[in-house]
Motif scaffolding. Structure first.
Motif, PDB file in Angstrom:
ATOM      1  N   UNK A  67       0.835  -1.205   0.000  1.00 12.32           N
ATOM      2  CA  UNK A  67       0.000   0.000   0.000  1.00 12.32           C
ATOM      3  C   UNK A  67       0.867   1.252   0.000  1.00 12.32           C
ATOM      4  N   UNK A  68       1.987   1.177   0.685  1.00 10.20           N
ATOM      5  CA  UNK A  68       2.902   2.310   0.783  1.00 10.20           C
ATOM      6  C   UNK A  68       3.884   2.264  -0.380  1.00 10.20           C
ATOM      7  N   UNK A  69       3.680   3.151  -1.351  1.00 10.18           N
ATOM      8  CA  UNK A  69       4.554   3.140  -2.534  1.00 10.18           C
ATOM      9  C   UNK A  69       5.516   4.324  -2.540  1.00 10.18           C
ATOM     10  N   UNK A  70       5.569   5.039  -1.426  1.00  8.11           N
ATOM     11  CA  UNK A  70       6.459   6.188  -1.325  1.00  8.11           C
ATOM     12  C   UNK A  70       5.828   7.272  -0.472  1.00  8.11           C
ATOM     13  N   UNK A  71       6.608   8.257  -0.129  1.00 11.48           N
ATOM     14  CA  UNK A  71       6.121   9.362   0.692  1.00 11.48           C
ATOM     15  C   UNK A  71       5.191  10.247  -0.130  1.00 11.48           C
ATOM     16  N   UNK A  72       4.021  10.532   0.439  1.00 13.61           N
ATOM     17  CA  UNK A  72       2.984  11.293  -0.253  1.00 13.61           C
ATOM     18  C   UNK A  72       2.782  12.631   0.450  1.00 13.61           C
ATOM     19  N   UNK A 108      -2.405  15.845   3.209  1.00 14.88           N
ATOM     20  CA  UNK A 108      -3.668  16.396   2.706  1.00 14.88           C
ATOM     21  C   UNK A 108      -3.749  17.917   2.792  1.00 14.88           C
ATOM     22  N   UNK A 109      -3.098  18.502   3.792  1.00 15.52           N
ATOM     23  CA  UNK A 109      -3.149  19.957   3.970  1.00 15.52           C
ATOM     24  C   UNK A 109      -1.913  20.653   3.404  1.00 15.52           C
ATOM     25  N   UNK A 110      -1.187  19.974   2.540  1.00 16.94           N
ATOM     26  CA  UNK A 110       0.056  20.512   1.985  1.00 16.94           C
ATOM     27  C   UNK A 110      -0.138  20.914   0.526  1.00 16.94           C
ATOM     28  N   UNK A 111       0.174  22.158   0.203  1.00 17.86           N
ATOM     29  CA  UNK A 111       0.087  22.616  -1.183  1.00 17.86           C
ATOM     30  C   UNK A 111       1.111  21.870  -2.033  1.00 17.86           C
ATOM     31  N   UNK A 112       0.703  21.510  -3.237  1.00 17.50           N
ATOM     32  CA  UNK A 112       1.587  20.712  -4.092  1.00 17.50           C
ATOM     33  C   UNK A 112       1.884  21.362  -5.438  1.00 17.50           C
ATOM     34  N   UNK A 113       1.003  22.237  -5.897  1.00 11.80           N
ATOM     35  CA  UNK A 113       1.197  22.888  -7.193  1.00 11.80           C
ATOM     36  C   UNK A 113       1.156  24.402  -7.041  1.00 11.80           C
ATOM     37  N   UNK A 145       8.002  20.306  -2.751  1.00 12.05           N
ATOM     38  CA  UNK A 145       7.518  18.944  -3.012  1.00 12.05           C
ATOM     39  C   UNK A 145       8.606  18.144  -3.728  1.00 12.05           C
ATOM     40  N   UNK A 146       9.236  18.786  -4.700  1.00 12.64           N
ATOM     41  CA  UNK A 146      10.330  18.144  -5.430  1.00 12.64           C
ATOM     42  C   UNK A 146      11.507  17.884  -4.493  1.00 12.64           C
ATOM     43  N   UNK A 147      11.855  18.895  -3.701  1.00  6.53           N
ATOM     44  CA  UNK A 147      13.015  18.779  -2.811  1.00  6.53           C
ATOM     45  C   UNK A 147      12.842  17.660  -1.790  1.00  6.53           C
ATOM     46  N   UNK A 148      11.608  17.478  -1.318  1.00  8.54           N
ATOM     47  CA  UNK A 148      11.346  16.444  -0.312  1.00  8.54           C
ATOM     48  C   UNK A 148      11.035  15.082  -0.936  1.00  8.54           C
ATOM     49  N   UNK A 149      10.944  15.040  -2.259  1.00 11.28           N
ATOM     50  CA  UNK A 149      10.669  13.776  -2.941  1.00 11.28           C
ATOM     51  C   UNK A 149       9.291  13.222  -2.653  1.00 11.28           C
ATOM     52  N   UNK A 150       8.300  14.112  -2.526  1.00 16.67           N
ATOM     53  CA  UNK A 150       6.944  13.692  -2.179  1.00 16.67           C
ATOM     54  C   UNK A 150       6.112  13.415  -3.428  1.00 16.67           C
ATOM     55  N   UNK A 151       5.290  12.394  -3.357  1.00 13.01           N
ATOM     56  CA  UNK A 151       4.381  12.074  -4.449  1.00 13.01           C
ATOM     57  C   UNK A 151       3.125  12.933  -4.366  1.00 13.01           C
TER      58      UNK A 151
END
Length: 277
Positions: free
Chosen positions: A161-166, A169-174, A212-218
């Motif tokens: 189920x865990x395919x990487x750090x995501x 929900x309250x984090x801006x991504x774009x 988001x890129x720097x932290x490697x988040x999906x």
């Protein structure tokens, strides 16, 4: 739509697997395969059985081609089926990464059970394989995996189920600053098929937030009129700047953060990140 489609990806994978089978069973010598060439089923069988007549080739490859057709059809239907076309887990949309991987895992188990059953129903197994492959393929075109600089597969898909750090929900991504709004007149065909005119869409570059890129988040994009497995609506948050899937048909692409991140096609009206296709 142009670009590398679900059909092309699946067909190439199927035929490459067939080539590997022929090599492993010594029906074809490794040196007979040109690594720079994409083969057809007929071409591989011709290498494996050069003594076959054209009629024999057509008759004996027909069942395999029929199997491939079933897989391809079911793959494509994921985008049109009333339930799955707006189900985030079927496309890794709306940051439904755990649900998407779980869907692949469940389909995989069903395929194995179908194949092991005493009274095998391989037609159902083939259909499920097509559905599984669609979801698997969408992970790469609907998420920010490419923007994260990844050049290999995510080997946890369908395994855990865990395919990487995501992103939370309250984090801006774009960010909206990476997207340019385009407004153009539509053709008669577009007016009929898309039911809107003029066309308004976005072309985006570097619209994933740097942190988001720097932290490697999906992350992945939200889209209009989606629902979860319980048929509850899934909507793009309005209190945080999440990504949209994006396209001329995606209403959420006009909500902050505007634009989108899908790279399904090379056509800007359908894919804001068409440049990454």
């Amino acid at each position: 739509m142009t670009g590398v489609t679900h059909t092309e990806i699946t067909q190439q994978a199927f035929i490459r697997s067939l080539a590997r089978y022929f090599i492993d069973t010594h029906s074809i010598r490794h040196q007979e395969i040109n690594k720079n060439q994409e083969y057809t089923i007929d071409e591989l069988y011709r290498l494996a059985y050069p003594h076959w007549t054209t009629n024999q080739l057509q008759q004996r490859t027909y069942p395999l081609k029929s199997i491939l057709d079933t897989i391809l059809a079911e793959n494509g239907l994921v985008d049109f089926d009333a339930w799955t076309k707006k189900l985030p887990a079927a496309h890794f949309d709306s940051e439904a990464f755990s649900n998407g991987s779980r869907r692949i895992l469940q389909l995989r188990r069903q395929i194995i059970n179908d194949a092991r059953a005493k009274h095998k129903n391989l037609t159902e197994a083939r259909k499920r394989l097509g559905q599984l492959l669609h979801t698997l393929q969408d992970f790469y075109s609907h998420s920010n995996w490419i923007e994260l600089g990844k050049v290999s597969i995510n080997d946890r898909l369908g395994i855990d189920d865990n395919i990487g750090r995501v992103a939370a929900p309250n984090q801006s991504t774009c960010t909206s600053s990476g997207c340019l709004k385009i407004r153009v007149r539509c053709s008669f065909y577009q007016k009929i098929t898309l039911n809107r005119c003029p066309l308004e869409y976005y072309e985006c570059k570097n619209n994933i937030r740097p942190e988001i890129i720097a932290q490697g988040l999906l992350t992945s994009g939200y889209s209009s009129n989606q629902h979860n497995e319980n048929n509850d609506p899934v909507t793009k948050p309005i209190n945080v700047e999440k990504c949209s899937h994006g396209s001329v048909m995606d209403i959420t692409s006009h909500q902050p953060a505007i634009g989108g991140i899908n790279k399904d096609t090379t056509i800007p009206i359908y894919s804001p990140r068409f440049d990454l296709q």
